[in-house]
Design a protein around this motif. Structure first.
Motif, mmCIF file in Angstrom:
data_model
loop_
_atom_site.group_PDB
_atom_site.id
_atom_site.type_symbol
_atom_site.label_atom_id
_atom_site.label_comp_id
_atom_site.label_asym_id
_atom_site.label_seq_id
_atom_site.Cartn_x
_atom_site.Cartn_y
_atom_site.Cartn_z
ATOM 1 N N ASP A 1 -22.830 32.654 3.610
ATOM 2 C CA ASP A 1 -22.195 33.660 4.461
ATOM 3 C C ASP A 1 -20.806 33.259 4.925
ATOM 4 N N ASP A 2 -20.575 31.967 5.164
ATOM 5 C CA ASP A 2 -19.337 31.522 5.798
ATOM 6 C C ASP A 2 -18.572 30.536 4.923
ATOM 7 N N ASP A 3 -17.300 30.375 5.249
ATOM 8 C CA ASP A 3 -16.469 29.360 4.608
ATOM 9 C C ASP A 3 -16.631 28.024 5.322
ATOM 10 N N GLN A 4 -16.318 26.964 4.607
ATOM 11 C CA GLN A 4 -16.429 25.613 5.162
ATOM 12 C C GLN A 4 -15.092 25.140 5.707
ATOM 13 N N TRP A 5 -15.143 24.576 6.907
ATOM 14 C CA TRP A 5 -14.019 23.824 7.462
ATOM 15 C C TRP A 5 -14.507 22.415 7.769
ATOM 16 N N GLN A 6 -13.737 21.441 7.350
ATOM 17 C CA GLN A 6 -14.106 20.045 7.576
ATOM 18 C C GLN A 6 -12.891 19.317 8.154
ATOM 19 N N VAL A 7 -13.119 18.590 9.241
ATOM 20 C CA VAL A 7 -12.037 17.867 9.917
ATOM 21 C C VAL A 7 -12.483 16.443 10.168
ATOM 22 N N GLU A 8 -11.575 15.493 9.908
ATOM 23 C CA GLU A 8 -11.865 14.090 10.202
ATOM 24 C C GLU A 8 -10.625 13.423 10.785
ATOM 25 N N LEU A 9 -10.809 12.702 11.892
ATOM 26 C CA LEU A 9 -9.729 11.985 12.557
ATOM 27 C C LEU A 9 -10.078 10.503 12.600
ATOM 28 N N GLY A 10 -9.076 9.636 12.342
ATOM 29 C CA GLY A 10 -9.361 8.216 12.293
ATOM 30 C C GLY A 10 -8.235 7.354 12.828
ATOM 31 N N LEU A 11 -8.590 6.118 13.155
ATOM 32 C CA LEU A 11 -7.633 5.085 13.549
ATOM 33 C C LEU A 11 -7.924 3.826 12.752
ATOM 34 N N ALA A 12 -6.874 3.169 12.261
ATOM 35 C CA ALA A 12 -7.032 1.900 11.553
ATOM 36 C C ALA A 12 -6.143 0.854 12.208
ATOM 37 N N LYS A 13 -6.686 -0.344 12.397
ATOM 38 C CA LYS A 13 -5.962 -1.414 13.086
ATOM 39 C C LYS A 13 -5.927 -2.659 12.214
ATOM 40 N N ARG A 14 -4.713 -3.156 11.923
ATOM 41 C CA ARG A 14 -4.587 -4.406 11.177
ATOM 42 C C ARG A 14 -4.735 -5.564 12.158
ATOM 43 N N LEU A 15 -5.788 -6.391 11.968
ATOM 44 C CA LEU A 15 -6.062 -7.508 12.867
ATOM 45 C C LEU A 15 -5.350 -8.779 12.424
ATOM 46 N N THR A 16 -5.306 -8.976 11.110
ATOM 47 C CA THR A 16 -4.596 -10.111 10.526
ATOM 48 C C THR A 16 -3.849 -9.577 9.307
ATOM 49 N N PRO A 17 -2.976 -10.372 8.699
ATOM 50 C CA PRO A 17 -2.296 -9.875 7.497
ATOM 51 C C PRO A 17 -3.255 -9.441 6.392
ATOM 52 N N ALA A 18 -4.491 -9.979 6.399
ATOM 53 C CA ALA A 18 -5.426 -9.653 5.324
ATOM 54 C C ALA A 18 -6.547 -8.714 5.737
ATOM 55 N N LEU A 19 -6.779 -8.547 7.044
ATOM 56 C CA LEU A 19 -7.953 -7.811 7.506
ATOM 57 C C LEU A 19 -7.562 -6.647 8.400
ATOM 58 N N ALA A 20 -8.174 -5.481 8.142
ATOM 59 C CA ALA A 20 -7.981 -4.309 8.984
ATOM 60 C C ALA A 20 -9.326 -3.624 9.198
ATOM 61 N N LEU A 21 -9.493 -3.040 10.380
ATOM 62 C CA LEU A 21 -10.696 -2.284 10.704
ATOM 63 C C LEU A 21 -10.322 -0.829 10.971
ATOM 64 N N SER A 22 -11.292 0.065 10.790
ATOM 65 C CA SER A 22 -11.021 1.488 10.985
ATOM 66 C C SER A 22 -12.229 2.178 11.600
ATOM 67 N N GLY A 23 -11.957 3.282 12.260
ATOM 68 C CA GLY A 23 -13.012 4.123 12.812
ATOM 69 C C GLY A 23 -12.617 5.574 12.653
ATOM 70 N N ASN A 24 -13.617 6.464 12.559
ATOM 71 C CA ASN A 24 -13.302 7.882 12.405
ATOM 72 C C ASN A 24 -14.416 8.743 12.989
ATOM 73 N N ILE A 25 -14.050 9.941 13.358
ATOM 74 C CA ILE A 25 -15.002 10.945 13.785
ATOM 75 C C ILE A 25 -14.775 12.194 12.936
ATOM 76 N N GLY A 26 -15.843 12.964 12.681
ATOM 77 C CA GLY A 26 -15.696 14.117 11.817
ATOM 78 C C GLY A 26 -16.566 15.280 12.231
ATOM 79 N N TRP A 27 -16.211 16.449 11.707
ATOM 80 C CA TRP A 27 -16.953 17.687 11.959
ATOM 81 C C TRP A 27 -16.901 18.547 10.716
ATOM 82 N N ASP A 28 -18.046 19.135 10.366
ATOM 83 C CA ASP A 28 -18.141 20.057 9.248
ATOM 84 C C ASP A 28 -18.802 21.327 9.759
#
Length: 473
Positions: free
Chosen positions: A371-398
Motif C-alpha cells: 500500500d505504501d512507499d518505503q522511506w529509510q533514514v539512518e544517522l551516524g557518528l564515527a570517531k577516530r581514536l587512533t591513527p589506525a582505529l575508529a569506532l562508529s554508531g548509528n540510529i535508523g528508521w524504516d
C-alpha cells in the motif's frame, strides 16, 4: 588557523552494515543498494558480508465468517523469518583526474519466510475446517455438503428448471454449487499437503557498471551512471486455512535476467571531509517463466498445473548519501532511501485468473502487493581514536510499506541502533565489523483478498557485518 580534515583517516565505513536493510521490513528491500564504494578516492575495493537473524512471531486468526477485518487471536505462530546472509562487492579506479570507473555487485531485493507448527499457515489435513473456512459457513462440513447441500443444488439446477427459479435464483444456485465444489477441492489440497507450511523465497542479484566524470574548478562535482544487470527468481507455497481456497497453491518463478540503469551526481569538499551523493536507479522489467499449481482450478473445469510467462517490474529507488567532518577526528553521516513499493506487484497469471472469478472483477488480485512507499533514514557518528582505529554508531528508521501487509512478510518497518569499528591493518588494507539491533513494527498479515489472517507484535532481530577493504590514492 583553520583545521584541515584528512579524508583518508576520517572515511570510516559504518561497520559494513550501515545500509543493510531487512527482508520485508519494507517490501522486499534487502541491501539498500549502496554505491559508496564508487565514491571513494583513488583505487578502492571492498568485500562485504552481512548476516541477519530476525524473530518474527505472532498469532493466526481464529475467526470464521464474512468480515474481512475481523480478528480473533488463534494459535501461536513461531518464528517465520529464516536467517539469511548475502555478499556485496565493489571495485573502483580512477582513469585520470576526470574519469572514474567502477563495478558493484549486491543482492538488492529478497524474502525468506517459512511457517511451521500448529497454525493456519500449515496444512493440518482437516478437511471440514477448510470447508468451513472456504464457504464462510461454520455449519458446513463435508458430510453436510455431500448429503444435503449438493443434492439440493443439483435439484435446483436440473435441466428444465423444475423448481421454477428466477434467473437471479439460478445464478445464485450456480455460484453456490461452484463454491461447495471449490471448498471440496481445497479440502483435497489440504489433505494432500498435510504437514507442509507456507514458504516463500525470493532472491535477486545486481551487477552495476559505473562511469563517472568530475568537473568544476577543483573537480568537486561528479556525474555518474551506467547499466545494471539484474537477475531474479522466486518460489512460493501457500498452505493452510489462512489462504482459504488458495491452500495448496505453489509457484516456481524461473531465473530471469534483464537490464536497467543508474544515474547520479555527487559533490565533495575534501578539506572538511564532506561528500554528498544523490543516486537514482531505474525500474527493471522482467519476463520470467512461471510454473503454477492451483488445486481448486480443477473444480472450475480448468488445468490445475500450468506454465506461463510472468511480468515483474522491480522498483526504482532514490538514495541520498552524506558525510561531513565535525572536527579533525569525527565524522557525521546520513543516509536516506526512498522506494515506491506501492507501485510493485507480483501477479501470477493462473492465480490472477482464478481471483477474477472469486471477486467478479476483471482486474483480479495480485499475489503480493503493498500500500505504501518505503522511506529509510539512518544517522551516524564515527570517531577516530587512533591513527589506525575508529569506532562508529548509528540510529535508523524504516517506514515499512503499509499495515496490514502481506502475510509473506508481516513487518511494518523498524527502528535500529548499531555499533561498529574499523581497523587499518596496513596503509592500504582495513577491516570493519559491527552489529545492529532492530525493533520491528507491529503488523497485521493479510491475504490478497484483504482478509486479516494474522497478527505480529513485539518482534526484533539483529544484523552482523564484516568488510575487508583496500584503498590506494
Amino acid at each position: 588557523m583553520r583545521a584541515t580534515f584528512h579524508l583518508k583517516t576520517l572515511a570510516v565505513a559504518v561497520a559494513a552494515l550501515s545500509v543493510a536493510s531487512v527482508a520485508s521490513a519494507a517490501g522486499l528491500d534487502r541491501s539498500g543498494q549502496d554505491i559508496t564504494a564508487f565514491l571513494q578516492d583513488g583505487t578502492y575495493a571492498e568485500t562485504v558480508y552481512t548476516y541477519l537473524d530476525a524473530d518474527v512471531s505472532g498469532y493466526d486468526n481464529d475467526y470464521v465468517g464474512k468480515d474481512k477485518n475481523a480478528y480473533q487471536q488463534g494459535n501461536k505462530i513461531d518464528d517465520i523469518a529464516e536467517s539469511y546472509d548475502f555478499f556485496r562487492y565493489g571495485v573502483k579506479a580512477d582513469i585520470n583526474d576526470t574519469f572514474s570507473v567502477g563495478v558493484l555487485y549486491d543482492e538488492p531485493f529478497g524474502a525468506a519466510a517459512d511457517y511451521s507448527g500448529d497454525n493456519n499457515f500449515v496444512a493440518q489435513g482437516d478437511r471440514d475446517a477448510v470447508i468451513k473456512n472456504v464457504t464462510g459457513n461454520p455449519a458446513y462440513s463435508e458430510a453436510v455438503i455431500d448429503n444435503v447441500v449438493i443434492p439440493t443444488l443439483q435439484a435446483q439446477l436440473a435441466p428444465g428448471n423444475p423448481k421454477n427459479l428466477t434467473d437471479e435464483q439460478l445464478k445464485e444456485a450456480r455460484a453456490n454449487y461452484l463454491g461447495v465444489l471449490t471448498a471440496k477441492k481445497a479440502a483435497d489440497a489440504e489433505e494432500f499437503t498435510k504437514g507442509e507450511g507456507t514458504n516463500v523465497e525470493v532472491r535477486t542479484e545486481n551487477i552495476t557498471a559505473i562511469l563517472g566524470m568530475k568537473f568544476g574548478e577543483n573537480k568537486n562535482f561528479q556525474v555518474y551512471g551506467g547499466p545494471v544487470a539484474q537477475q531474479v527468481q522466486a518460489d512460493v507455497k501457500l498452505r493452510g486455512l489462512a489462504y482459504s481456497a488458495a491452500t495448496g497453491y505453489t509457484a516456481h518463478i524461473s531465473s530471469d535476467q534483464d537490464y536497467g540503469w543508474l544515474a547520479g551526481v555527487s559533490y565533495s569538499k575534501p578539506e572538511i571531509a564532506l561528500k554528498a551523493a544523490l543516486t537514482y536507479r531505474s525500474e527493471i522489467d522482467h519476463s520470467s517463466n512461471i510454473d503454477e499449481t492451483y488445486p481448486v482450478v480443477a473444480a472450475l473445469g480448468g488445468e490445475a498445473n500450468q506454465g506461463n510467462k510472468l511480468d515483474i517490474t522491480t522498483p526504482k529507488s532514490v538514495n541520498f548519501d552524506f558525510q561531513t567532518g565535525i572536527n579533525p577526528t569525527t565524522l557525521a553521516t546520513a543516509k536516506v532511501r526512498w522506494v515506491p513499493w506501492s507501485d510493485f506487484a507480483i501477479v501470477p497469471p493462473l492465480y490472477n485468473e482464478v481471483s477474477k472469478r472469486a471477486t467478479d472483477d476483471d482486474k483480479g488480485l495480485p499475489l503480493v502487493s503493498y500500500d505504501d512507499d518505503q522511506w529509510q533514514v539512518e544517522l551516524g557518528l564515527a570517531k577516530r581514536l587512533t591513527p589506525a582505529l575508529a569506532l562508529s554508531g548509528n540510529i535508523g528508521w524504516d517506514s515499512g510499506a503499509g499495515n496490514p501487509v502481506t502475510s509473506l512478510g508481516p513487518i511494518e518497518g523498524y527502528y535500529s541502533v548499531g555499533l561498529g569499528g574499523k581497523y587499518d591493518i596496513t596503509e592500504n588494507w582495513a577491516v570493519s565489523a559491527g552489529g545492529k539491533y532492530l525493533w520491528f513494527g507491529d503488523a497485521e498479515g493479510q491475504i490478497p483478498t484483504g482478509d486479516i489472517v494474522s497478527d505480529f507484535e513485539s518482534n526484533d532481530g539483529f544484523v552482523l557485518g564484516v568488510k575487508v577493504s583496500y584503498q590506494a590514492q
